[in-house]
Design an enzyme around this catalytic site. Structure first.
Site, short mmCIF file in Angstrom:
data_model
loop_
_atom_site.label_atom_id
_atom_site.label_comp_id
_atom_site.label_asym_id
_atom_site.label_seq_id
_atom_site.Cartn_x
_atom_site.Cartn_y
_atom_site.Cartn_z
NE ARG A 230 -3.26 0.11 3.00
CZ ARG A 230 -2.76 0.36 4.22
NH1 ARG A 230 -2.18 1.52 4.47
NH2 ARG A 230 -2.85 -0.55 5.17
CE1 TYR B 236 -13.14 12.40 -17.49
CE2 TYR B 236 -12.89 12.08 -15.14
CZ TYR B 236 -13.15 11.57 -16.40
OH TYR B 236 -13.38 10.24 -16.54
CG ASP C 206 -6.69 16.22 -15.57
OD1 ASP C 206 -6.01 15.56 -16.40
OD2 ASP C 206 -7.71 15.77 -15.03
CE LYS D 189 -9.56 8.19 -19.14
NZ LYS D 189 -9.86 9.48 -18.59
C1 LIG Z 1 -10.38 9.94 -17.39
C2 LIG Z 1 -9.98 11.23 -16.81
C3 LIG Z 1 -9.79 11.37 -15.44
C4 LIG Z 1 -10.08 10.27 -14.45
O1 LIG Z 1 -9.28 9.18 -14.65
P1 LIG Z 1 -9.70 7.66 -14.28
O2 LIG Z 1 -8.47 6.92 -14.55
O3 LIG Z 1 -10.86 7.31 -15.15
O4 LIG Z 1 -10.11 7.67 -12.84
C5 LIG Z 1 -9.37 12.61 -14.97
N1 LIG Z 1 -9.16 13.65 -15.81
C6 LIG Z 1 -9.35 13.54 -17.14
C7 LIG Z 1 -9.10 14.72 -18.00
C8 LIG Z 1 -9.76 12.34 -17.69
O5 LIG Z 1 -9.94 12.24 -19.01
#
Ligand SMILES: *Cc1c(COP(=O)(O)O)cnc(C)c1O
Length: 384
Positions: free
Chosen positions: A48, A100, A172, A197
């Site tokens: 963890r 998001y 982000d 992503k």
């Molecule tokens: C998908 C996404 C997230 C969240 O990510 P997860 O891995 O789905 O929890 C946060 N910010 C953006 C811009 C995203 O496209």
């Protein structure tokens, strides 16, 4: 004399080798262990709070972001939770209004209960940067390009104002990936990614990561990883390390395919508007060219029609699967009003410009002509 820094792709292929130990394995082993013998030289104790597979991913992504440190988490949302968990009741966050959907939901439905207030503003407008002086927030929350409108924020400009007030800035960076954009070099304190992503790029696991140059922030992220139980699984980080080895190649193709389709869609009468940062028609086109190495693989289009027609269009595509998420090698299509942004109240959606006919394409690395033919067939179908 020191060697020059190797290039991005070389680092993404080679970073973090050396876990192979005495076996000579070229690829890293998977450390499926919950615990570690006390007093080991690398200082591991319990998965963890760290695992060799996490460390490999953290080193790779830190290198790609041009950062000293990175901490990995179970998902992008876990990474967001880790950052926001550092705030106190009574703190204010100044956030771009088109964040998001799950970021909005976390602030609105979870952290609001703990007394964290969020002021949303359109931060493409430099007139709104003064809100940093006015509110002196505990954190400025940016995303660029934004989801799903692909607004491009001037990260350097906003970070400069935030620095005057000593306010940390988190970006982000999920939509751009560190191949196209390096927020820390533009003045951000934290660069956050959903590795689900582009960084992993193969739609086979979830993950999140936060990169920084500041030791204090790194301590807070490591604390959140273990104290809040936000850690990923060793296997998911192993997959993500493998995925990021081809990030540069994939991004080049995503960018080329998306630009080709964006240009073609702009000439179609069924399409009211196309948004893509590297199209000259994009409102922040010049900024995008300065700030990013390519336009990335996401484009949005607004169909001249109802929400039902937009969904019908999305469903009739062959190579674009109707699904949430983005950034994988395969093309995906999404209808934000009924999918990713369904959690955002309808009136807020309208205010920020998420129209009923809005379609988001995550353009994969397929042959571009096949993707174009697919879009053409679906457009003809909704028109007829
Ligand atoms: C998908 C996404 C997230 C969240 O990510 P997860 O891995 O789905 O929890 C946060 N910010 C953006 C811009 C995203 O496209």
């Amino acid at each position: 004399m020191s060697d020059p820094q190797p290039g991005f792709t070389t680092r993404s292929v080679h970073e973090g080798r050396g876990f192979s130990g005495p076996t000579g394995a070229v690829m890293p082993p998977l450390y499926l262990t919950s615990t570690f013998e006390h007093g080991n030289p690398e200082g591991f104790d319990y998965t963890r709070s760290g695992n060799p597979n996490f460390r490999l991913l953290e080193r790779s992504v830190a290198s790609l972001e041009g950062a000293t440190f990175a901490t990995c988490f179970a998902s992008g949302v876990s990474a967001i939770t880790a950052v926001v968990s550092t705030l106190q009741a009574g703190d204010t966050v100044l956030a771009e209004e088109n964040v998001y959907g799950c970021t909005y939901r976390l602030f609105d439905r979870v952290f609001a209960k703990f007394g964290v207030r969020v002021v949303y503003a359109d931060l493409t407008d430099p007139g709104n940067w003064d809100l940093i002086h006015r509110h002196r927030p505990a954190l400025v929350w940016l995303e660029s390009p934004t989801n799903p409108l692909l607004k491009v924020l001037d990260l350097q400009g906003i970070a400069r104002v935030a620095r005057e007030e000593k306010v940390p800035v988190v970006v982000d960076n999920t939509f751009a990936s560190p191949y196209l954009q390096r927020p820390l070099q533009l003045g951000a304190t934290l660069s956050l990614s959903s590795t689900t992503k582009y960084i992993n790029g193969h739609s086979d696991c979830l993950g999140g990561i936060v990169a920084t140059n500041e030791p204090d922030w790194q301590d807070r992220m490591l604390f959140a990883q273990k104290a809040l139980g936000l850690q990923p699984s060793p296997f998911d980080t192993w997959l993500t390390v493998r995925g990021q080895r081809t990030l540069a190649l994939r991004m080049e193709r995503h960018c080329a395919n998306a630009l080709f389709l964006a240009q073609w869609l702009e000439g179609r009468e069924e399409v009211r508007q196309v948004s893509y940062p590297f199209l000259p028609s994009h409102p922040q086109h010049a900024l995008a060219r300065r700030q990013m190495r390519g336009g990335s693989g996401i484009l949005t289009l607004e169909l001249d029609g109802s929400a039902d027609q937009a969904l019908q269009f999305a469903r009739s595509l062959k190579y674009f699967t109707l699904a949430e998420s983005l950034g994988g090698v395969e093309s995906l299509v999404c209808h934000p009003p009924s999918m990713t942004h369904a959690a955002v109240p309808a009136e807020v959606r309208r205010q920020v410009g998420i129209a009923d006919g809005l379609i988001r394409l995550s353009v994969g690395i397929e042959d571009p002509e096949d993707l174009r033919t697919d879009l053409e067939r679906a457009l003809t179908k909704v028109r007829g």
